[in-house]
Motif scaffolding. Structure first.
Motif, mmCIF file in Angstrom:
data_model
loop_
_atom_site.group_PDB
_atom_site.id
_atom_site.type_symbol
_atom_site.label_atom_id
_atom_site.label_comp_id
_atom_site.label_asym_id
_atom_site.label_seq_id
_atom_site.Cartn_x
_atom_site.Cartn_y
_atom_site.Cartn_z
ATOM 1 N N LEU A 261 0.820 -1.141 0.017
ATOM 2 C CA LEU A 261 -0.248 0.639 0.191
ATOM 3 C C LEU A 261 1.483 1.044 0.346
ATOM 4 O O LEU A 261 2.082 1.219 0.536
ATOM 5 N N HIS A 294 -1.682 -1.198 -3.702
ATOM 6 C CA HIS A 294 -3.272 -0.175 -3.777
ATOM 7 C C HIS A 294 -2.205 1.622 -3.303
ATOM 8 O O HIS A 294 -1.465 1.369 -2.950
ATOM 9 N N ARG A 320 -6.984 1.364 -9.167
ATOM 10 C CA ARG A 320 -5.835 0.481 -7.624
ATOM 11 C C ARG A 320 -5.996 2.070 -6.854
ATOM 12 O O ARG A 320 -5.303 1.461 -5.629
ATOM 13 N N THR A 321 -6.871 2.429 -6.891
ATOM 14 C CA THR A 321 -6.909 3.989 -5.797
ATOM 15 C C THR A 321 -8.006 3.305 -5.225
ATOM 16 O O THR A 321 -9.218 3.156 -5.767
#
Length: 478
Positions: A261, A294, A320-321
């Motif tokens: 992340l 992410h 991906r956000t």
């Protein structure tokens, strides 16, 4: 100043003063107390008085002595009950055992939070992270609550749990609002939370496991460092520059640690005020695709920012956000309404995490907020706040420069990143004596180290009285 009385000696007064600050977390775990000589000069007492006061703090288990380094607030001080049987024996042994410093300073972020709630004085507080209450006063908020609490309506949604993902009317309003920022999110992709911090926590608990690596911008929000550390994550600090995160450092982390992340504040970054550029945003998204991580984009300050500001979620289209925001900064801190917008394939997992923690969120305030958005009240209110903040920023910057400060980043948004020329950890302790709570630069780093920077709130640093006190104490330190 301390004054000797029949009821309490100077030593007792000094020990009480430090003890209260430690218990209220205004002096954070790991913070260093002034040296004996410095404290004696600051308080107008003899060195022997300071030694005796520090010895009382040691006996109470509130501080520890580290050889050749000084006295430090103990990490475990809040958990000690010095009135319990045997407690004095425990702290007596602590007097002669110097504990190793914590590898992470993020827990010190709670000092700033507790300071916000505790209220060191009635003066405007430069270290606060929110707008002054009088700025947020409106007539439409009470009207919104009255609107949604008709006798029948109130009974209908008070006697049953609300919708798991949050009030459907609010999620529709938020979907339209995000469309104005070019963030494509259907109502079904939105989950409401108990503030933006809760939304960040839901994301972390869903996507991460203890030991996972997480990239976080540095300097960054002190609470985020603390929260991730408490969850057992391994923090990878990414230097934040004017155009965005340091891409070379991110690439190295990706190759070496496979992070899961990246936590980013694209617009009006806290504490620098930087805004992400399109070119930097594009490269960050490339890295995310290449290395399969992410991105959670914290847009807490979206209401203070221009609509056209670059946002990762707008460029990525929520693939991906994950978008996170709330309304504490602009409207109602105590309503605790936040939300996240996520890719469709993650929504159910995120919702499960929310349900395990809170079941649902209160429908009453969510419905009231939806009314504020739909009627245009929130938009007009935000416009007034931005105008007022622009004026406040100009005044605060002028005062800071006039009192010998410089800015490490171009002033923008709510916060200023100010170069003071002195250790702001030490300065913050002196400022507490004058009734001011500072946000020292060390709080905004993953591992605490001395810093000459401090974060100021432009809305609460417009008075020359604060800057005169600041300059006097800074000059005394020099």
């Amino acid at each position: 100043m301390l004054m000797k009385t029949a009821a309490q000696s100077l030593t007792e007064q000094l020990a009480t003063r430090f003890g209260e600050r430690i218990r209220n977390r205004l002096l954070a775990p790991g913070a260093r107390l002034p040296s004996v000589r410095q404290c004696a000069q600051q308080q107008g007492v003899s060195p022997s008085t300071v030694v005796a006061a520090y010895d009382q703090l040691l006996a109470q288990g509130l501080v520890e002595a580290r050889k050749n380094r000084g006295f430090f607030v103990r990490e475990m001080a809040a958990a000690l009950d010095t009135h319990a049987p045997g407690a004095m024996n425990q702290v007596a042994s602590a007097k002669i055992t110097a504990g190793a410093p914590s590898p992470h300073a993020p827990v010190n972020a709670t000092a700033l939070i507790r300071g916000m709630f505790h209220g060191s004085s009635d003066k405007p507080q430069p270290g606060m992270g929110v707008l002054p209450p009088q700025w947020l006063e409106t007539t439409f908020m009470p009207a919104a609550v009255r609107k949604v609490t008709g006798t029948r309506a109130l009974q209908e949604f008070s006697l049953q749990y609300g919708e798991p993902a949050g009030d459907s009317g609010l999620r529709r309003s938020l979907s339209k609002k995000l469309a104005g920022l070019n963030v494509p999110a259907l109502p079904a992709q939105i989950v409401t939370t108990v503030g933006a911090t809760h939304a960040l926590d839901v994301v972390s608990r869903t996507l991460l496991r203890p030991g996972d690596h997480v990239m976080v911008e540095e300097p960054g929000w002190a609470v985020e460092f603390a929260r991730l550390s408490a969850l057992g994550m391994r923090i990878l600090p990414v230097p934040r520059r004017a155009d965005g995160p340091d891409l070379a450092v991110m690439a190295q982390y990706c190759a070496a640690h496979a992070p899961k992340l990246f936590v980013s504040v694209s617009v009006f970054h806290n504490p620098t005020g930087y805004c992400l550029t399109p070119g930097s945003a594009h490269r960050v998204l490339q890295l995310a695709n290449e290395h399969n991580f992410h991105i959670v984009e914290d847009d807490t300050y979206s209401h203070l920012a221009p609509v056209h500001a670059t946002r990762l979620c707008a460029l990525d289209g929520l693939q991906r956000t994950i978008y996170v925001s709330g309304f504490a900064k602009i409207l109602a801190p105590n309503w605790r309404v936040g939300f996240l917008a996520a890719p469709p394939n993650l929504v159910e997992r995120l919702l499960d995490t929310k349900l395990l923690a809170t079941l649902t969120t209160p429908a009453l305030l969510e419905k009231a907020l939806a009314w504020c958005i739909d009627q245009g009240q929130l938009r007009r209110h935000a416009e007034r706040i931005r105008t007022r903040l622009d004026l406040a920023r100009a005044r605060s910057v002028k005062l800071a420069l006039a009192h010998g400060c410089t800015f490490a980043a171009e002033p923008a948004g709510l916060f200023g990143w100010v170069e003071t020329g002195v250790d702001t950890d030490a300065l913050s302790q002196r400022m507490l004596d004058e009734g001011y709570l500072l946000a020292p630069g060390a709080l905004f780093h993953a591992s605490r180290q001395p810093s000459t920077l401090m974060r100021i709130n432009f809305a609460t640093t417009q008075e020359v009285a604060f800057w005169k006190v600041f300059a006097r104490l800074r000059d005394a330190m020099n």
